[in-house]
Write a protein that holds these residues in place. Structure first.
Motif, PDB file in Angstrom:
ATOM      1  N   TRP A 289       0.852  -1.188   0.000  1.00 50.63           N
ATOM      2  CA  TRP A 289       0.000   0.000   0.000  1.00 50.63           C
ATOM      3  C   TRP A 289       0.890   1.241   0.000  1.00 50.63           C
ATOM      4  CZ3 TRP A 289       0.222   4.002   3.422  1.00 50.63           C
ATOM      5  CH2 TRP A 289      -0.698   5.036   3.191  1.00 50.63           C
TER       6      TRP A 289
ATOM      7  N   GLY B 245      -3.181  -1.240  11.086  1.00 42.93           N
ATOM      8  CA  GLY B 245      -3.280  -2.545  10.419  1.00 42.93           C
ATOM      9  C   GLY B 245      -2.746  -3.671  11.276  1.00 42.93           C
TER      10      GLY B 245
ATOM     11  N   VAL C  69      -0.987   4.052   9.332  1.00 41.61           N
ATOM     12  CA  VAL C  69      -1.658   2.921   8.667  1.00 41.61           C
ATOM     13  C   VAL C  69      -1.069   1.595   9.162  1.00 41.61           C
ATOM     14  CG1 VAL C  69      -1.924   1.748   6.432  1.00 41.61           C
ATOM     15  CG2 VAL C  69      -2.375   4.186   6.605  1.00 41.61           C
ATOM     16  N   ALA C  70       0.262   1.531   9.275  1.00 42.03           N
ATOM     17  CA  ALA C  70       0.899   0.284   9.716  1.00 42.03           C
ATOM     18  C   ALA C  70       0.462  -0.073  11.140  1.00 42.03           C
ATOM     19  CB  ALA C  70       2.421   0.423   9.649  1.00 42.03           C
TER      20      ALA C  70
ATOM     21  N   TYR D 155       6.438   5.789  -0.100  1.00 39.41           N
ATOM     22  CA  TYR D 155       6.692   5.635   1.335  1.00 39.41           C
ATOM     23  C   TYR D 155       5.472   4.893   1.867  1.00 39.41           C
ATOM     24  CZ  TYR D 155      10.438   8.928   0.440  1.00 39.41           C
ATOM     25  OH  TYR D 155      11.568   9.530  -0.060  1.00 39.41           O
ATOM     26  N   GLY D 156       5.500   3.590   1.749  1.00 41.03           N
ATOM     27  CA  GLY D 156       4.287   2.811   1.940  1.00 41.03           C
ATOM     28  C   GLY D 156       4.366   1.796   3.056  1.00 41.03           C
ATOM     29  N   VAL D 157       3.555   0.776   2.889  1.00 47.19           N
ATOM     30  CA  VAL D 157       3.400  -0.236   3.931  1.00 47.19           C
ATOM     31  C   VAL D 157       3.287  -1.614   3.276  1.00 47.19           C
ATOM     32  CG1 VAL D 157       1.736  -1.095   5.661  1.00 47.19           C
ATOM     33  CG2 VAL D 157       2.259   1.334   5.571  1.00 47.19           C
TER      34      VAL D 157
ATOM     35  N   GLN E 225       1.763   9.052   7.394  1.00 46.77           N
ATOM     36  CA  GLN E 225       0.599   8.234   7.044  1.00 46.77           C
ATOM     37  C   GLN E 225       0.944   6.752   7.089  1.00 46.77           C
ATOM     38  OE1 GLN E 225      -1.184   9.267   3.294  1.00 46.77           O
ATOM     39  NE2 GLN E 225      -3.020   8.040   3.668  1.00 46.77           N
ATOM     40  N   SER E 226       2.125   6.394   6.576  1.00 52.28           N
ATOM     41  CA  SER E 226       2.486   4.961   6.587  1.00 52.28           C
ATOM     42  C   SER E 226       2.680   4.473   8.021  1.00 52.28           C
ATOM     43  CB  SER E 226       3.720   4.689   5.716  1.00 52.28           C
ATOM     44  OG  SER E 226       4.885   5.180   6.318  1.00 52.28           O
TER      45      SER E 226
ATOM     46  N   TRP F 273       1.773  -5.357   7.742  1.00 54.25           N
ATOM     47  CA  TRP F 273       1.492  -4.011   8.245  1.00 54.25           C
ATOM     48  C   TRP F 273       2.746  -3.408   8.874  1.00 54.25           C
ATOM     49  CZ3 TRP F 273      -2.514  -1.852   6.176  1.00 54.25           C
ATOM     50  CH2 TRP F 273      -3.576  -2.646   5.787  1.00 54.25           C
ATOM     51  N   GLN F 274       3.760  -3.332   8.057  1.00 58.81           N
ATOM     52  CA  GLN F 274       5.006  -2.715   8.488  1.00 58.81           C
ATOM     53  C   GLN F 274       5.465  -1.748   7.408  1.00 58.81           C
ATOM     54  OE1 GLN F 274       7.213  -6.340   9.080  1.00 58.81           O
ATOM     55  NE2 GLN F 274       6.776  -6.366  11.260  1.00 58.81           N
ATOM     56  N   PRO F 275       6.094  -0.627   7.816  1.00 58.14           N
ATOM     57  CA  PRO F 275       6.511   0.369   6.821  1.00 58.14           C
ATOM     58  C   PRO F 275       7.580  -0.173   5.872  1.00 58.14           C
ATOM     59  CG  PRO F 275       6.588   1.290   9.036  1.00 58.14           C
ATOM     60  CD  PRO F 275       6.399  -0.192   9.183  1.00 58.14           C
TER      61      PRO F 275
END
Lengths: 420, 335
Positions: A332, B219, B215-216, A346-348, B211-212, A353-355
């Motif tokens: 994501w 989640g 969200v992490a 810069y997502g996940v 945001q990440s 569910w980790q950066p």
């Protein structure tokens, strides 16, 4: 669910488990000889358990599975009967290493895959064990060293350029996000034009050893090994390892099957550790200089494509990954465009569910994994890139080739066939 | 600060220095210089210090968008850095003497500024030398952009100090019509002078990172539970822990204001889709209530669809009442 329910719940120790599955395996091999398989073969699903310290205790493991409506009934230390609260017994679950568990089951292959997929997809604390084509390349070298050259083995190569198509594909269902069926979409194959390689090769180890490297240079999808058979050193058949950590026992010996699991798990666990040691980014005090300094430590994970992606393929890959909730890479983020074929995200990692921070270009991918992000994220990324984008891609953690990291992880791991 | 410089195993490790810590020594130098009629600036800090711990080499690195002359205001900073990188480097860094075996001031400029900067530094060095102030050696490194790569050009001293081949050393491939910037470790630093356009980009990256982080965390939660975010935690997660080292109170406050602005916007977006899920609790931070897996999914959908691109990145966030509800101290103590 077809399985020997009456037997599994009577098992009281690890020793009994091995004896039970040994007997079961002998019966199935006899049936296979007669070409009349009456019950499914013994299969194992290797899973990585995350969740910090909680995951390292038996109680913690029970809590993690309990949250997904799977009750682990203790048999002895690190061995449980796994019971799905809705569907009943799933198999026996054993912790093989602090972070890796094995589910032994006699479910039908499709039922087991579906059950495991449902479990993993809904839990950020569980993930498949990801054996990339590059990892299989090293395991294959081990097979050639550990087995006699006249023995038969089986390799499966799978590459599907899902982002290189003549029309938009539909969004994958949750069921097929990570582990597409080999037989899926066969009827569509003639309509949608894209490169797809999926074939199995069964031959003597010596013959394959002589030819494979040259063939890979000619046709890169042959780097994308997705299944590999370790021939059994104690009898006929072997142990088929899949890229998502599924392992099928096609021998008469469960003891031998478990020894091979332990062998590969030891390698994988070392690989996870070395990936995290090298790739985790963090700010640390500079120990060598006792001033008030902090230094950035860590190495980027770099994947280089053998052939650059075309702009269409690149755009479709980015769109299909970041504009869809369900995507094959389970990522994501909001891509920041920096050029026709370059984005930063810069997502996940949407599964764990980790950066995860990514630079994606037509030539490859750079991933930054912050301290604490599981190394499995890297192995899933490499596996998926080889499977869906570039089968011949090369990967590095910092300056170190990923393949060398796998080789180093395998060094000194005993091929101990008598372990229990 | 980006990734590419660390992609290959550079022989020197990057040390991020929010400040230099033996400023008394530098203050003495500044006072002395001012008495001698030389303009010098106190409180200077280079952008980064590169060290090779094995042989205790230190390079004080300062990046400039353009060259400058000996009468410019930047020359005041350069004089201080020349002193910092000199024989008193160990003292300035707060280290025992002997812990710095070799030191150097390295200016990094675009290639067009390389030839102009060297004479300026020579002139500044001579000026300080005449007043019997010990200065360090300097090297001018320049960045060269071609159609295919980005290189660092080293002079003779830089080449021997850093162990790089003399001339151009490519360290990043470049695509046509493509911004060559790497991924950022520290996305935004209000202490650094940047163009408005660059600030907007860096704030966008900071917001994406925040945001990440959010969200992490949502989640990864196991409902039913509450997830609480404090600005310090969000900022540290978004900047590899560097926010906690920030000593400039004004900058730390500015960062917290940005964080509050972002969290306020995402809270609004979440509550619009899943009413009464997210709220700000004074003294604690932002609380997200996850009553069930379904609610968690809905919150994640709302958070994931929220786009930092929609935020006004040019306007400074207002000082609000919320500012007073959190600890207004330095970064390490912020709540």
């Amino acid at each position: 669910m077809t399985m020997a329910e009456t037997h599994l719940h009577e098992i009281r120790s690890r020793h009994q488990m091995i004896r039970f599955f040994d007997g079961y395996a002998i019966e199935r091999m006899e049936e296979l000889d007669e070409r009349r398989l009456k019950r499914p073969l013994v299969k194992t699903q290797l899973l990585e358990v995350l969740g910090g310290n909680e995951a390292h205790t038996d109680e913690g493991l029970r809590a993690i599975f309990g949250r997904r409506q799977v009750t682990l009934m203790p048999i002895e230390t690190s061995l449980f009967l796994a019971v799905d609260d809705q569907t009943g017994q799933a198999g026996l679950l054993e912790r093989l290493h602090p972070r890796i568990v094995a589910l032994y089951s006699t479910m039908k292959s499709d039922d087991m895959q579906q059950w495991v997929r449902r479990l993993v997809m809904r839990s950020p604390e569980l993930d498949y064990v990801w054996l990339s084509g590059l990892t299989f390349g090293v395991l294959w070298q081990l097979v050639t060293r550990l087995s006699r050259s006249h023995r038969f083995t089986r390799l499966v190569f799978t590459h599907e350029s899902v982002f290189d198509i003549d029309q938009a594909a539909s969004e994958p269902e949750e069921e097929e996000e990570e582990t597409p069926q080999d037989s899926a979409e066969e009827e569509m194959a003639d309509v949608i034009e894209r490169r797809a390689t999926s074939f199995r090769l069964v031959d003597r180890i010596g013959v394959i050893q002589q030819k494979l490297e040259a063939l890979q240079k000619i046709y890169s999808p042959l780097y994308a090994i997705s299944q590999l058979r370790f021939p059994s050193p104690v009898g006929r058949g072997g142990h088929d390892f899949y890229d998502n950590g599924r392992v099928t026992n096609k021998t008469e010996s469960f003891r031998d099957h478990r020894s091979h699991l332990l062998f590969v798990v030891r390698i994988y666990e070392r690989l996870l550790r070395s990936t995290e040691e090298q790739a985790w980014y963090s700010i640390q005090d500079s120990v060598g200089v006792p001033g008030q300094f902090r230094k950035i430590v860590g190495s980027p994970v770099v994947v280089r494509f053998r052939e650059p992606l075309s702009r269409d393929v690149f755009d479709y890959w980015i769109g299909a990954t970041f504009e869809r909730k369900r995507n094959r890479f389970r990522l994501w983020g909001h891509p920041i465009r920096l050029g026709p074929t370059k984005v930063h995200v810069y997502g996940v990692d949407r599964h764990l569910w980790q950066p995860l921070f990514l630079e994606l270009t037509a030539n490859g991918c750079t991933a930054i994994i912050p301290n604490g992000t599981c190394g499995n994220t890297v192995h899933r990324l490499v596996t998926n890139i080889q499977r869906y984008l570039d089968p011949g891609a090369e990967a590095f953690v910092g300056d170190k080739p990923y393949k060398r990291m796998v080789e180093e992880s395998a060094q000194g791991v005993p091929y101990d066939l008598g372990s229990e | 600060m980006g990734t590419e410089s660390l992609r290959s195993s550079t022989s020197m490790a990057l040390q991020y220095t929010p400040s230099l810590h033996c400023s008394r020594c530098l203050l003495t130098c500044v006072w002395w210089a001012q008495q001698a009629g030389i303009a010098m600036r106190d409180g200077v800090r280079p952008d980064a210090v590169l060290t090779r711990e094995s042989d205790r080499k230190f390079a004080f690195a300062e990046c400039k968008a353009r060259s400058f002359g000996p009468t410019s205001s930047t020359a005041e900073q350069a004089r201080s850095l020349l002193v910092v990188a000199g024989p008193r480097a160990a003292e300035v860094l707060g280290l025992a003497s002997g812990q710095v075996a070799d030191s150097l001031l390295a200016f990094v400029v675009p290639e067009a500024g390389r030839e102009l900067l060297a004479p300026t530094l020579v002139s500044l060095g001579k000026e300080l030398d005449e007043k019997r102030m010990s200065v360090g050696r300097f090297s001018v490194l320049s960045l060269v952009l071609t159609d295919t790569d980005v290189s660092i050009m080293t002079d003779e001293l830089g080449s021997s100090f850093f162990g790089l081949p003399s001339g151009a050393s490519p360290f990043m491939e470049r695509e046509p019509d493509t911004d060559p910037r790497p991924l950022y470790f520290i996305p935004y630093d209000p202490d650094i002078g940047q163009s408005e356009e660059e600030k907007v980009f860096c704030k966008r990256v900071l917001f994406e990172r925040m945001q990440s982080t959010v969200v992490a965390a949502v989640g990864h939660a196991n409902p039913p539970m509450d997830v609480v975010f404090a600005s310090q935690k969000i900022l540290n997660s978004s900047m590899f822990g560097v926010y906690g080292q920030w000593e400039n109170r004004d900058s730390a406050r500015h960062m917290r204001q940005l964080c509050r602005h972002f969290m306020g916007e995402i809270m609004q977006a979440v509550n619009k889709e899943v009413p009464n899920t997210m709220l700000f609790e004074p003294g604690k931070g932002w609380k997200v209530t996850l009553g069930s897996p379904q609610q968690q999914d809905n919150v994640l959908d709302a958070m994931s669809h929220f786009s930092c691109d929609r935020l006004d990145l040019r306007t400074q966030p207002d000082h609000t009442l919320l500012d007073a509800l959190e600890d207004d101290g330095p970064a390490s103590g912020a709540g």
